[in-house]
Design a protein around this motif. Structure first.
Motif, PDB file in Angstrom:
ATOM      1  N   ALA A   1      11.493  13.464  -0.890  1.00  0.00           N
ATOM      2  CA  ALA A   1      11.129  13.787  -0.227  1.00  0.00           C
ATOM      3  C   ALA A   1       9.327  13.045   0.048  1.00  0.00           C
ATOM      4  N   LYS A   2       9.349  13.786  -0.475  1.00  0.00           N
ATOM      5  CA  LYS A   2       7.467  13.964  -0.693  1.00  0.00           C
ATOM      6  C   LYS A   2       6.877  12.129  -0.601  1.00  0.00           C
ATOM      7  N   SER A   3       5.611  11.579   0.468  1.00  0.00           N
ATOM      8  CA  SER A   3       5.111  10.736   0.427  1.00  0.00           C
ATOM      9  C   SER A   3       4.511   9.908  -1.379  1.00  0.00           C
ATOM     10  N   ASP A   4       4.636  11.119  -2.307  1.00  0.00           N
ATOM     11  CA  ASP A   4       4.302  10.381  -3.512  1.00  0.00           C
ATOM     12  C   ASP A   4       4.844  10.513  -4.660  1.00  0.00           C
ATOM     13  N   TRP A   5       5.879  10.535  -4.413  1.00  0.00           N
ATOM     14  CA  TRP A   5       7.717  10.483  -5.588  1.00  0.00           C
ATOM     15  C   TRP A   5       7.554   9.234  -5.761  1.00  0.00           C
ATOM     16  N   LEU A   6       7.568   8.683  -6.683  1.00  0.00           N
ATOM     17  CA  LEU A   6       8.381   7.836  -7.012  1.00  0.00           C
ATOM     18  C   LEU A   6       6.880   6.002  -6.750  1.00  0.00           C
TER      19      LEU A   6
ATOM     20  N   GLU B   1       6.795   9.335 -22.287  1.00  0.00           N
ATOM     21  CA  GLU B   1       6.595   9.717 -21.129  1.00  0.00           C
ATOM     22  C   GLU B   1       7.465   9.286 -20.051  1.00  0.00           C
ATOM     23  N   PRO B   2       7.402  10.193 -19.715  1.00  0.00           N
ATOM     24  CA  PRO B   2       8.633   9.999 -18.324  1.00  0.00           C
ATOM     25  C   PRO B   2       8.107   9.650 -17.042  1.00  0.00           C
ATOM     26  N   TRP B   3       7.164   8.981 -16.665  1.00  0.00           N
ATOM     27  CA  TRP B   3       5.998   8.320 -15.874  1.00  0.00           C
ATOM     28  C   TRP B   3       6.123   6.955 -16.196  1.00  0.00           C
ATOM     29  N   HIS B   4       6.772   6.646 -17.347  1.00  0.00           N
ATOM     30  CA  HIS B   4       6.697   5.038 -17.732  1.00  0.00           C
ATOM     31  C   HIS B   4       7.870   4.469 -17.853  1.00  0.00           C
ATOM     32  N   TRP B   5       8.505   3.153 -17.216  1.00  0.00           N
ATOM     33  CA  TRP B   5       9.533   2.854 -17.331  1.00  0.00           C
ATOM     34  C   TRP B   5       8.849   0.985 -17.096  1.00  0.00           C
ATOM     35  N   GLU B   6      10.394   0.365 -17.629  1.00  0.00           N
ATOM     36  CA  GLU B   6       9.797  -0.896 -18.247  1.00  0.00           C
ATOM     37  C   GLU B   6      11.508  -1.383 -17.635  1.00  0.00           C
ATOM     38  N   TYR B   7      10.891  -2.626 -16.614  1.00  0.00           N
ATOM     39  CA  TYR B   7      11.566  -3.785 -16.672  1.00  0.00           C
ATOM     40  C   TYR B   7      12.110  -4.623 -17.587  1.00  0.00           C
ATOM     41  N   VAL B   8      13.879  -4.244 -17.863  1.00  0.00           N
ATOM     42  CA  VAL B   8      13.863  -5.119 -19.501  1.00  0.00           C
ATOM     43  C   VAL B   8      15.152  -6.225 -18.929  1.00  0.00           C
TER      44      VAL B   8
ATOM     45  N   ALA C   1       4.860   5.922 -12.863  1.00  0.00           N
ATOM     46  CA  ALA C   1       5.300   5.707 -11.359  1.00  0.00           C
ATOM     47  C   ALA C   1       5.517   7.455 -11.702  1.00  0.00           C
ATOM     48  N   TYR C   2       4.953   8.171  -9.740  1.00  0.00           N
ATOM     49  CA  TYR C   2       4.814   9.068  -9.767  1.00  0.00           C
ATOM     50  C   TYR C   2       5.852  10.628 -10.297  1.00  0.00           C
TER      51      TYR C   2
ATOM     52  N   PRO D   1       0.798  -0.765   0.265  1.00  0.00           N
ATOM     53  CA  PRO D   1       0.106   0.097   0.273  1.00  0.00           C
ATOM     54  C   PRO D   1       1.064   1.196  -0.300  1.00  0.00           C
ATOM     55  N   GLY D   2       1.959   1.217   0.473  1.00  0.00           N
ATOM     56  CA  GLY D   2       2.797   2.689   0.672  1.00  0.00           C
ATOM     57  C   GLY D   2       3.114   2.921  -0.707  1.00  0.00           C
ATOM     58  N   GLU D   3       3.466   1.683  -1.370  1.00  0.00           N
ATOM     59  CA  GLU D   3       4.191   1.597  -3.209  1.00  0.00           C
ATOM     60  C   GLU D   3       3.004   2.227  -3.589  1.00  0.00           C
ATOM     61  N   SER D   4       1.987   2.249  -3.844  1.00  0.00           N
ATOM     62  CA  SER D   4       0.853   2.718  -4.560  1.00  0.00           C
ATOM     63  C   SER D   4       0.516   4.156  -4.431  1.00  0.00           C
ATOM     64  N   TYR D   5       0.228   4.380  -5.577  1.00  0.00           N
ATOM     65  CA  TYR D   5      -0.073   6.205  -5.448  1.00  0.00           C
ATOM     66  C   TYR D   5      -1.470   6.122  -5.456  1.00  0.00           C
TER      67      TYR D   5
END
Length: 298
Positions: free
Chosen positions: A167-172, A258-265, A213-214, A132-136
């Protein structure tokens, strides 16, 4: 606006900071103009200026200098010469296309879908639920287990490296991960906008390795808006710039539109390995051609 130097943007940046005044002044002047005025459509949507992509360009050419400095132009000229392009030191359509070819092919999803195939989604046993703490916004999100483990390691490193920026809770925090094909099909039917810039018939999210991700947003816009002002605002955040410079070490690639979009390669790349740069075609102004399948991750 572009005279600042973000020391953590490129590995070894501090060592090269003194070189930023050395280089072709005329090319630096041209970049100072084109960063706001270059008309092109690298992702089948007309854009003006390359400021949003400047962090990726800087990392690709190995420059820690301000984007409109002579040092940046000198690094770009060296990169252009190495890739058999006119060594002007100026960001142009052809140089951007060559870089974009490498960024694009760094995504296994793109390579897998070039022939029209669409990968099968992972089975339930391969998925893990984001805490829960990892999701936006408290969303329930699943990812392929190895992708989630790698993301957690990267976020831990980012928070350690740039604590003030994260530092803000929503980052990443993650707001989209695995999406079952049936869910994407339903959304396509409801919104009637698949196979365009906003939605793809075959989405990278079906693999369980794509993460939205945010990384900030412009005032009045949501964190996943592809509005030019929104993407530009994200590209200026320290968190995003750290990801651009360091994500490859943790096995992630960015869909640069899309700066928010990352893919595990896959497992983190060994130090010193490089992505092969392949030339692609970029339209200088507008384009009505639909994007290739797999090019749009949403």
């Amino acid at each position: 606006m572009y005279i600042f130097l973000v020391a953590f943007a490129v590995p070894g940046a501090a060592a090269h900071a003194a070189d930023c005044s050395a280089g072709p002044a005329a090319s630096a002047t041209a970049n100072a103009t084109s960063i706001e005025t270059l008309a092109f459509a690298p992702f089948h949507r007309p854009e003006i200026g390359w400021a949003t992509y400047a962090p990726h360009i800087a990392v690709t050419i190995g420059s820690a200098c301000p984007f409109v400095s002579p040092g940046f132009a000198a690094a770009l000229a060296r990169w252009q010469a190495a890739h058999k392009l006119p060594a002007t030191g100026v960001v142009d359509v052809e140089s951007f296309a060559a870089m974009n070819g490498g960024w694009t092919l760094a995504r296994p999803f793109v390579r897998a879908t070039r022939d029209g195939a669409c990968p099968e989604p992972p089975g339930p046993e391969a998925l893990a639920t984001v805490a829960p703490g990892e999701s936006y916004g408290g969303k329930t999100i699943q990812l392929r287990r190895d992708a989630l483990d790698a993301w957690r390691a990267m976020v831990t490193a980012a928070r350690r490296a740039v604590p003030a920026a994260t530092a803000k809770s929503d980052w990443l925090r993650i707001y989209s991960g695995f999406r079952a094909p049936i869910d994407d099909d339903l959304r396509c039917a409801i919104e009637n906008n698949c196979s365009g810039v906003a939605r793809a018939t075959c989405s990278a999210h079906r693999t369980g390795t794509a993460i939205d991700a945010y990384v900030g947003h412009a005032p009045g816009l949501p964190p996943d808006s592809s509005d030019a002002a929104n993407r530009r605002a994200m590209s200026r955040t320290a968190a995003y710039r750290w990801l651009v410079a360091n994500a490859r070490r943790f096995g992630f690639a960015n869909y640069v539109f899309e700066p928010w979009h990352w893919e595990y390669v896959g497992p983190a790349r060994a130090p010193g390995t490089r992505t092969t740069i392949t030339r692609t075609t970029v339209t200088r102004t507008t384009s009505t051609r639909p994007p290739a399948r797999g090019m749009t991750p949403e």
